[in-house]
Design a protein around this motif. Structure first.
Motif, PDB file in Angstrom:
ATOM      1  N   TYR A 123       0.825  -1.193   0.000  1.00 27.66           N
ATOM      2  CA  TYR A 123       0.000   0.000   0.000  1.00 27.66           C
ATOM      3  C   TYR A 123       0.862   1.246   0.000  1.00 27.66           C
ATOM      4  CZ  TYR A 123      -3.800  -3.125   1.046  1.00 27.66           C
ATOM      5  OH  TYR A 123      -4.698  -4.128   0.989  1.00 27.66           O
ATOM      6  N   MET A 124       1.973   1.208   0.698  1.00 30.49           N
ATOM      7  CA  MET A 124       2.838   2.377   0.743  1.00 30.49           C
ATOM      8  C   MET A 124       3.414   2.656  -0.640  1.00 30.49           C
ATOM      9  SD  MET A 124       2.090   3.102   3.646  1.00 30.49           S
ATOM     10  CE  MET A 124       2.890   4.668   3.572  1.00 30.49           C
ATOM     11  N   LEU A 125       3.692   1.610  -1.429  1.00 29.27           N
ATOM     12  CA  LEU A 125       4.155   1.829  -2.792  1.00 29.27           C
ATOM     13  C   LEU A 125       3.074   2.508  -3.624  1.00 29.27           C
ATOM     14  CD1 LEU A 125       5.993  -1.514  -3.575  1.00 29.27           C
ATOM     15  CD2 LEU A 125       7.006   0.732  -3.199  1.00 29.27           C
ATOM     16  N   VAL A 126       1.832   2.085  -3.429  1.00 25.71           N
ATOM     17  CA  VAL A 126       0.727   2.672  -4.176  1.00 25.71           C
ATOM     18  C   VAL A 126       0.560   4.133  -3.806  1.00 25.71           C
ATOM     19  CG1 VAL A 126      -1.777   2.594  -4.511  1.00 25.71           C
ATOM     20  CG2 VAL A 126      -0.463   0.481  -4.438  1.00 25.71           C
ATOM     21  N   ARG A 127       0.658   4.451  -2.529  1.00 20.45           N
ATOM     22  CA  ARG A 127       0.435   5.818  -2.041  1.00 20.45           C
ATOM     23  C   ARG A 127       1.600   6.735  -2.378  1.00 20.45           C
ATOM     24  NH1 ARG A 127       0.024   7.702   2.257  1.00 20.45           N
ATOM     25  NH2 ARG A 127      -1.443   9.237   1.611  1.00 20.45           N
ATOM     26  N   GLY A 128       2.795   6.189  -2.484  1.00 16.85           N
ATOM     27  CA  GLY A 128       3.943   7.015  -2.799  1.00 16.85           C
ATOM     28  C   GLY A 128       4.528   7.738  -1.603  1.00 16.85           C
ATOM     29  N   GLY A 129       4.261   7.287  -0.398  1.00 10.16           N
ATOM     30  CA  GLY A 129       4.832   7.928   0.780  1.00 10.16           C
ATOM     31  C   GLY A 129       4.084   7.569   2.034  1.00 10.16           C
ATOM     32  N   VAL A 130       4.369   8.302   3.085  1.00 13.60           N
ATOM     33  CA  VAL A 130       3.756   8.028   4.383  1.00 13.60           C
ATOM     34  C   VAL A 130       2.917   9.239   4.792  1.00 13.60           C
ATOM     35  CG1 VAL A 130       4.214   7.517   6.799  1.00 13.60           C
ATOM     36  CG2 VAL A 130       5.680   6.556   5.034  1.00 13.60           C
ATOM     37  N   SER A 131       1.739   8.976   5.299  1.00 16.20           N
ATOM     38  CA  SER A 131       0.850  10.033   5.751  1.00 16.20           C
ATOM     39  C   SER A 131       1.359  10.626   7.057  1.00 16.20           C
ATOM     40  CB  SER A 131      -0.547   9.459   5.964  1.00 16.20           C
ATOM     41  OG  SER A 131      -1.408  10.416   6.507  1.00 16.20           O
ATOM     42  N   THR A 132       1.015  11.874   7.290  1.00 18.04           N
ATOM     43  CA  THR A 132       1.359  12.491   8.575  1.00 18.04           C
ATOM     44  C   THR A 132       0.255  12.271   9.587  1.00 18.04           C
ATOM     45  OG1 THR A 132       0.424  14.587   7.841  1.00 18.04           O
ATOM     46  CG2 THR A 132       2.799  14.276   7.527  1.00 18.04           C
ATOM     47  N   HIS A 133      -0.828  11.615   9.186  1.00 17.84           N
ATOM     48  CA  HIS A 133      -1.933  11.302  10.079  1.00 17.84           C
ATOM     49  C   HIS A 133      -1.970   9.791  10.277  1.00 17.84           C
ATOM     50  CE1 HIS A 133      -2.906  15.344   8.766  1.00 17.84           C
ATOM     51  NE2 HIS A 133      -3.597  15.453   9.884  1.00 17.84           N
ATOM     52  N   ASP A 172      -7.129  11.722  -4.552  1.00 16.24           N
ATOM     53  CA  ASP A 172      -8.583  11.615  -4.707  1.00 16.24           C
ATOM     54  C   ASP A 172      -9.332  12.021  -3.447  1.00 16.24           C
ATOM     55  OD1 ASP A 172      -8.236  10.538  -7.266  1.00 16.24           O
ATOM     56  OD2 ASP A 172      -8.194   8.483  -6.504  1.00 16.24           O
ATOM     57  N   ILE A 173      -8.680  11.941  -2.288  1.00 13.16           N
ATOM     58  CA  ILE A 173      -9.347  12.207  -1.021  1.00 13.16           C
ATOM     59  C   ILE A 173      -9.408  13.711  -0.801  1.00 13.16           C
ATOM     60  CG2 ILE A 173      -9.228  11.926   1.486  1.00 13.16           C
ATOM     61  CD1 ILE A 173      -7.804   9.251   0.998  1.00 13.16           C
ATOM     62  N   PRO A 174     -10.614  14.263  -0.677  1.00 11.83           N
ATOM     63  CA  PRO A 174     -10.706  15.700  -0.418  1.00 11.83           C
ATOM     64  C   PRO A 174      -9.998  16.057   0.888  1.00 11.83           C
ATOM     65  CG  PRO A 174     -12.863  14.768  -0.944  1.00 11.83           C
ATOM     66  CD  PRO A 174     -11.916  13.627  -0.759  1.00 11.83           C
ATOM     67  N   GLY A 175      -9.006  16.923   0.809  1.00 11.89           N
ATOM     68  CA  GLY A 175      -8.255  17.316   2.000  1.00 11.89           C
ATOM     69  C   GLY A 175      -7.085  16.396   2.297  1.00 11.89           C
ATOM     70  N   GLY A 176      -6.822  15.407   1.440  1.00 14.08           N
ATOM     71  CA  GLY A 176      -5.688  14.505   1.626  1.00 14.08           C
ATOM     72  C   GLY A 176      -5.771  13.729   2.924  1.00 14.08           C
ATOM     73  N   SER A 177      -4.624  13.558   3.591  1.00 13.26           N
ATOM     74  CA  SER A 177      -4.608  12.762   4.820  1.00 13.26           C
ATOM     75  C   SER A 177      -5.389  13.434   5.942  1.00 13.26           C
ATOM     76  CB  SER A 177      -3.167  12.473   5.266  1.00 13.26           C
ATOM     77  OG  SER A 177      -2.478  13.665   5.548  1.00 13.26           O
ATOM     78  N   ILE A 179      -7.006   9.219  15.927  1.00 10.50           N
ATOM     79  CA  ILE A 179      -6.016   9.674  14.952  1.00 10.50           C
ATOM     80  C   ILE A 179      -4.949  10.481  15.669  1.00 10.50           C
ATOM     81  CG2 ILE A 179      -5.639  11.074  12.876  1.00 10.50           C
ATOM     82  CD1 ILE A 179      -7.354   8.633  12.346  1.00 10.50           C
ATOM     83  N   ARG A 180      -3.687  10.264  15.283  1.00  5.35           N
ATOM     84  CA  ARG A 180      -2.578  11.068  15.792  1.00  5.35           C
ATOM     85  C   ARG A 180      -2.001  11.855  14.621  1.00  5.35           C
ATOM     86  NH1 ARG A 180       1.548   7.356  17.341  1.00  5.35           N
ATOM     87  NH2 ARG A 180       2.506   7.752  15.343  1.00  5.35           N
TER      88      ARG A 180
END
Length: 155
Positions: free
Chosen positions: A27-37, A68-73, A87-88
């Motif tokens: 999933y991390m490959l698909v997303r292209g990085g790590v979320s801050t949330h 695609d997600i409105p507002g991203g993470s 959520i942290r």
């Protein structure tokens, strides 16, 4: 209406199980990085945007990417909080939301925005290579499909 209004708590729990089963790395490959949330569930940590995107795929058949997600993470975090998840926020201290410049009241022209040296136009931001972003997800397990087009897990 937000795209994430279609998900419910059961979709998120199934997405977490799917993440755990697959190991999360794909999933991390698909997303292209790590979320801050970070989604916290049963003592484990999950990428909030990735889980929300997978949950949307379970609910509608279309997995969402961060774009695609409105507002991203942050938007994903709000939707997950609404469903009762913890959520942290791991955003760097002092990080603020980007805002559009406001207009000058006298002239009506946009005010210039402040930029730091790190974000100056002369210093381009690094972007993930296109080869690091798989284009296709398996519709059953939501893992990136290899170039053969056949899911290694399901087929």
């Amino acid at each position: 209406m937000s795209l994430l209004n279609s998900i419910d708590r059961d979709h998120v729990l199934t997405a977490i199980e799917t993440w755990d089963t697959a190991g999360g790395g794909n999933y991390m490959l698909v997303r292209g990085g790590v979320s801050t949330h970070v989604l916290l569930h049963l003592g484990r940590e999950y990428d909030a945007a990735a889980i929300a995107g997978i949950a949307h795929g379970l609910a509608t058949g279309r997995t969402l990417t961060p774009a695609d997600i409105p507002g991203g993470s942050e938007g994903a975090s709000k939707a997950l909080t609404r469903l009762g998840f913890e959520i942290r926020d791991d955003s760097p201290p002092g990080a603020s939301k980007s805002r559009l410049p406001t207009a000058n009241k006298r002239t009506g022209t946009p005010r210039p925005t402040r930029t730091s040296r790190a974000a100056s136009p002369s210093t381009p931001r690094p972007r993930p290579a296109a080869s690091d972003k798989p284009d296709v997800l398996c519709p059953r397990c939501f893992i990136a499909v290899p170039a053969t087009g056949i899911c290694d897990t399901c087929d």
